[in-house]
Design an enzyme around this catalytic site. Sequence first.
Site, mmCIF file in Angstrom:
data_model
loop_
_atom_site.group_PDB
_atom_site.id
_atom_site.type_symbol
_atom_site.label_atom_id
_atom_site.label_comp_id
_atom_site.label_asym_id
_atom_site.label_seq_id
_atom_site.Cartn_x
_atom_site.Cartn_y
_atom_site.Cartn_z
ATOM 1 C CB ALA A 16 5.933 -32.590 8.639
ATOM 2 N N GLY A 69 4.030 -27.884 8.234
ATOM 3 C CA GLY A 69 3.452 -28.991 8.062
ATOM 4 C C GLY A 69 3.260 -29.871 6.768
ATOM 5 C CG ASP A 82 10.707 -24.954 6.346
ATOM 6 O OD1 ASP A 82 12.113 -24.556 6.461
ATOM 7 O OD2 ASP A 82 9.893 -24.288 6.245
ATOM 8 C CB ILE A 106 -3.021 -25.837 6.352
ATOM 9 C CG1 ILE A 106 -3.531 -27.433 6.392
ATOM 10 C CG2 ILE A 106 -2.919 -25.705 4.861
ATOM 11 C CD1 ILE A 106 -4.777 -27.671 5.967
ATOM 12 C CE LYS A 149 9.207 -24.504 9.941
ATOM 13 N NZ LYS A 149 8.977 -23.045 9.980
ATOM 14 N N GLY A 175 3.162 -21.833 9.526
ATOM 15 C CA GLY A 175 4.494 -21.393 9.908
ATOM 16 C C GLY A 175 5.411 -22.471 10.603
HETATM 17 P P1 ATP Z 1 6.565 -23.151 6.103
HETATM 18 O O1 ATP Z 1 6.458 -22.748 7.811
HETATM 19 O O2 ATP Z 1 7.551 -24.321 5.757
HETATM 20 O O3 ATP Z 1 6.599 -22.119 5.218
HETATM 21 P P2 ATP Z 1 3.727 -23.672 6.436
HETATM 22 O O4 ATP Z 1 3.767 -24.477 7.617
HETATM 23 O O5 ATP Z 1 3.629 -22.295 6.695
HETATM 24 O O6 ATP Z 1 5.379 -23.972 5.818
HETATM 25 P P3 ATP Z 1 2.391 -25.594 4.860
HETATM 26 O O7 ATP Z 1 1.116 -26.097 5.548
HETATM 27 O O8 ATP Z 1 3.544 -26.302 4.963
HETATM 28 O O9 ATP Z 1 2.951 -24.266 5.481
HETATM 29 O O10 ATP Z 1 2.162 -25.501 3.447
HETATM 30 C C1 ATP Z 1 1.713 -24.179 2.624
HETATM 31 C C2 ATP Z 1 0.917 -24.366 1.347
HETATM 32 O O11 ATP Z 1 1.472 -25.700 0.622
HETATM 33 C C3 ATP Z 1 -0.450 -24.529 1.834
HETATM 34 O O12 ATP Z 1 -1.457 -23.454 1.729
HETATM 35 C C4 ATP Z 1 -1.009 -25.335 0.615
HETATM 36 O O13 ATP Z 1 -1.834 -24.831 -0.110
HETATM 37 C C5 ATP Z 1 0.295 -26.232 0.126
HETATM 38 N N1 ATP Z 1 0.309 -27.583 0.481
HETATM 39 C C6 ATP Z 1 0.479 -28.574 -0.544
HETATM 40 N N2 ATP Z 1 0.525 -29.560 0.136
HETATM 41 C C7 ATP Z 1 0.257 -29.484 1.674
HETATM 42 C C8 ATP Z 1 0.253 -30.490 2.457
HETATM 43 N N3 ATP Z 1 0.443 -31.906 2.424
HETATM 44 N N4 ATP Z 1 -0.152 -30.032 3.691
HETATM 45 C C9 ATP Z 1 -0.524 -28.575 3.866
HETATM 46 N N5 ATP Z 1 -0.001 -27.782 2.866
HETATM 47 C C10 ATP Z 1 0.237 -28.271 1.448
#
Ligand code: ATP
Length: 311
Positions: free
Chosen positions: A113, A110, A145, A104, A17, A107
Amino acid sequence: MTVNTGLRTVHVRAPGKINVFLKVGAVMDDGYHDVATAYQAVSLYEEVRAYQADDFSVSFTGPIDTSELITDGSNLAIRAARMAAHKAGYRGGVHLEIVKNVPIAGGMGGGSADAAATLLACDTLWGTELGREELLLLAARLGADVPFAFTGGTAIGTGRGDQLSPALAKGTFQWVLALADFGSSTPEVYRELDRHRDRHAQDIFPAQTQPSVDADVLQALRAGDPHMLAESLYNDLQAPALHLAPSLAKVLELGEANGALAGIVSGSGPTVAFLAADLDGALELQIALSAARYTVVRATGPVHGARVISD
Ligand code: ATP
């Protein structure tokens, strides 16, 4: 209730998103903030394949480096699977294979999702028939999210971002995403926002406790007009994200100098999302940013939420 599906595997796709608008309210007593956000699901998808198994496990492949990602019970996908099994009283497990396309800690939601796709994949694989409403409740327990990754499209999120109401949207927006080779911790970005607000308490209006989404962003989405949307992109987390990762300012400048209508840090960053006027504009921008050695992907939005794919 469990129905014998006879399925050995289920494939579900769920989108990342972009927050095209994100206003953060004042910090609450529990340390959290209420937000008002407009989410748009974009065509950067997590692909989750669920296989029958006796216990719970997950493995990752795909273009994103997942070597540092923990795959034990703390992984959001495993937590989602266990939660679905517990709710349904299902005694077996699942092996999850995830093709990670969403950065990962980028923001773009992922992990959310992965969790949303896993809930749907497990419910389908196991024949537990929890149903959409129950899956959405589980989604909200997994993270702010996650419900949006489940529903997709365009939506307004309030509360922690998990109280969703659909927003009318027309047409397709063209995005170019500059992916960073580092991640941002969402809680750290919020803490930086609080510090920034404390430092500037004299010069800025105090944050509302219950923020709301501006009318002009809703109008731009309804009209499907990228020029209007470019004018109304807004993110309270952008300044703290830039403070923590100053290199993002150069990315924003470069994109805007190469034809982007506007650029915005997505959620807590560090992904920078550029809105293009049309496909040609997006392609030109993609070439310019790639030439400057940024990792760039194109995406369109809005797209559907978590969905079973027949292979
Ligand atoms: P948001 O925008 O919802 O804050 P993001 O996109 O910045 O999320 P994500 O990749 O969703 O961040 O995840 C943040 C943290 O969650 C990662 O640093 C990781 O340590 C932990 N995590 C646990 N499970 C997962 C997964 N399946 N994929 C990614 N990160 C994961």
